[in-house]
Structure formats: structure tokens, C-alpha cells
Scaffold this motif. Structure first.
Motif, short mmCIF file in Angstrom:
data_model
loop_
_atom_site.label_atom_id
_atom_site.label_comp_id
_atom_site.label_asym_id
_atom_site.label_seq_id
_atom_site.Cartn_x
_atom_site.Cartn_y
_atom_site.Cartn_z
N GLN A 55 0.83 -1.20 0.00
CA GLN A 55 0.00 0.00 0.00
C GLN A 55 0.87 1.26 0.00
O GLN A 55 1.98 1.25 0.53
CB GLN A 55 -0.92 0.04 1.22
CG GLN A 55 -1.97 -1.06 1.21
CD GLN A 55 -2.97 -0.90 2.34
OE1 GLN A 55 -3.28 0.21 2.76
NE2 GLN A 55 -3.48 -2.01 2.83
N ALA A 56 0.34 2.31 -0.60
CA ALA A 56 1.02 3.60 -0.61
C ALA A 56 0.02 4.69 -0.26
O ALA A 56 -1.19 4.48 -0.35
CB ALA A 56 1.63 3.88 -1.99
N PHE A 57 0.53 5.84 0.15
CA PHE A 57 -0.33 6.96 0.49
C PHE A 57 -0.67 7.79 -0.74
O PHE A 57 0.10 7.83 -1.70
CB PHE A 57 0.37 7.88 1.50
CG PHE A 57 0.48 7.29 2.87
CD1 PHE A 57 -0.60 7.33 3.74
CD2 PHE A 57 1.66 6.71 3.29
CE1 PHE A 57 -0.50 6.79 5.02
CE2 PHE A 57 1.77 6.18 4.56
CZ PHE A 57 0.69 6.22 5.43
N TYR A 58 -1.81 8.43 -0.69
CA TYR A 58 -2.16 9.44 -1.67
C TYR A 58 -2.65 10.67 -0.91
O TYR A 58 -2.98 10.59 0.27
CB TYR A 58 -3.20 8.95 -2.68
CG TYR A 58 -4.53 8.52 -2.10
CD1 TYR A 58 -5.55 9.45 -1.91
CD2 TYR A 58 -4.78 7.20 -1.79
CE1 TYR A 58 -6.78 9.07 -1.39
CE2 TYR A 58 -6.01 6.81 -1.28
CZ TYR A 58 -7.00 7.74 -1.07
OH TYR A 58 -8.21 7.37 -0.57
N VAL A 59 -2.64 11.83 -1.56
CA VAL A 59 -3.02 13.09 -0.93
C VAL A 59 -4.10 13.76 -1.76
O VAL A 59 -4.01 13.81 -2.99
CB VAL A 59 -1.79 14.03 -0.78
CG1 VAL A 59 -2.20 15.40 -0.26
CG2 VAL A 59 -0.75 13.40 0.14
N ASP A 60 -5.10 14.31 -1.08
CA ASP A 60 -6.20 15.03 -1.72
C ASP A 60 -5.80 16.49 -1.87
O ASP A 60 -5.47 17.16 -0.88
CB ASP A 60 -7.45 14.91 -0.85
CG ASP A 60 -8.70 15.44 -1.51
OD1 ASP A 60 -8.62 16.47 -2.21
OD2 ASP A 60 -9.77 14.84 -1.30
N THR A 61 -5.82 17.02 -3.09
CA THR A 61 -5.40 18.40 -3.32
C THR A 61 -6.42 19.42 -2.82
O THR A 61 -6.08 20.58 -2.65
CB THR A 61 -5.15 18.67 -4.82
OG1 THR A 61 -6.32 18.34 -5.55
CG2 THR A 61 -3.96 17.90 -5.33
N GLU A 68 -4.43 5.79 2.47
CA GLU A 68 -3.64 4.76 1.82
C GLU A 68 -4.51 3.88 0.94
O GLU A 68 -5.71 3.80 1.13
CB GLU A 68 -2.88 3.91 2.83
CG GLU A 68 -3.73 3.17 3.81
CD GLU A 68 -4.11 3.97 5.06
OE1 GLU A 68 -5.03 3.52 5.74
OE2 GLU A 68 -3.53 5.02 5.34
N LYS A 69 -3.85 3.26 -0.03
CA LYS A 69 -4.56 2.40 -0.97
C LYS A 69 -3.58 1.35 -1.49
O LYS A 69 -2.38 1.60 -1.57
CB LYS A 69 -5.08 3.25 -2.14
CG LYS A 69 -5.98 2.51 -3.08
CD LYS A 69 -6.62 3.47 -4.07
CE LYS A 69 -7.68 2.75 -4.87
NZ LYS A 69 -8.45 3.65 -5.69
N TYR A 70 -4.14 0.19 -1.87
CA TYR A 70 -3.30 -0.84 -2.46
C TYR A 70 -2.67 -0.33 -3.75
O TYR A 70 -3.34 0.26 -4.59
CB TYR A 70 -4.10 -2.12 -2.75
CG TYR A 70 -4.46 -2.87 -1.51
CD1 TYR A 70 -3.52 -3.69 -0.88
CD2 TYR A 70 -5.73 -2.77 -0.95
CE1 TYR A 70 -3.84 -4.38 0.27
CE2 TYR A 70 -6.06 -3.46 0.21
CZ TYR A 70 -5.11 -4.26 0.81
OH TYR A 70 -5.42 -4.94 1.96
#
Length: 85
Positions: A55-61, A68-70
Motif C-alpha cells: 500500500q502507498a499513500f495518496y493526498v487530496d489536493t 492509503e490504498k493498495y
């Protein structure tokens, strides 16, 4: 691309540093600061979730929230390439 070969995906801290938490819509603020083509979406980071290598992180602009998401999941996350100066 654009004459450079050292593009990379930013880490979670780098991407979150572009968030202005005093503004309701971070995308509007980024555009006012001179960024172009910023989407009101989520963007992948290069930061892997500790103890969850898949899993890795993502950021909402819009609001700077990070989740996090697969890594292998079909996604609607964008990628914001950066390079070191």
C-alpha cells in the motif's frame, strides 16, 4: 520529458506541503500561486505505508487529507511528477 530524465513521484510530506489549510479549496489556492492543470483529485505519493508494503499513500489536493490504498488497485489517483533542482 521536457528535456529532463530525473522526474520522480513526490513523497507524502512533499505533496502535503502544497496544502494551504486556511483555504476551503486547495486547488484554487494552488492555481492562484501559479500551478497549472491541478485537478481537484487525489495524487499518489512515493511513500509506502509502514508494515504494509503493498500500500502507498495518496493526498487530496482539495483538503490535504492523506489516505492509503493498495498499489495494485485500479485507481483514479493522478501522479504529480517532480524533480530536484
Amino acid at each position: 520529458a521536457y528535456g529532463y530524465s530525473d522526474w520522480r513521484v513526490p513523497n507524502r510530506n512533499e505533496l502535503r506541503s502544497l496544502t494551504n489549510y486556511d483555504i476551503a479549496n486547495g486547488v484554487d489556492w494552488l492555481v492562484a500561486e501559479g500551478f497549472i492543470n491541478v485537478k481537484p483529485r487525489t495524487y499518489w505519493t512515493s511513500t509506502t505505508v509502514p508494515s504494509l508494503e503493498n500500500q502507498a499513500f495518496y493526498v487530496d489536493t482539495v483538503n490535504g487529507h492523506s489516505r492509503e490504498k493498495y498499489k495494485s488497485s485500479p485507481s483514479s489517483q493522478y501522479v504529480w511528477p517532480v524533480r530536484n533542482n
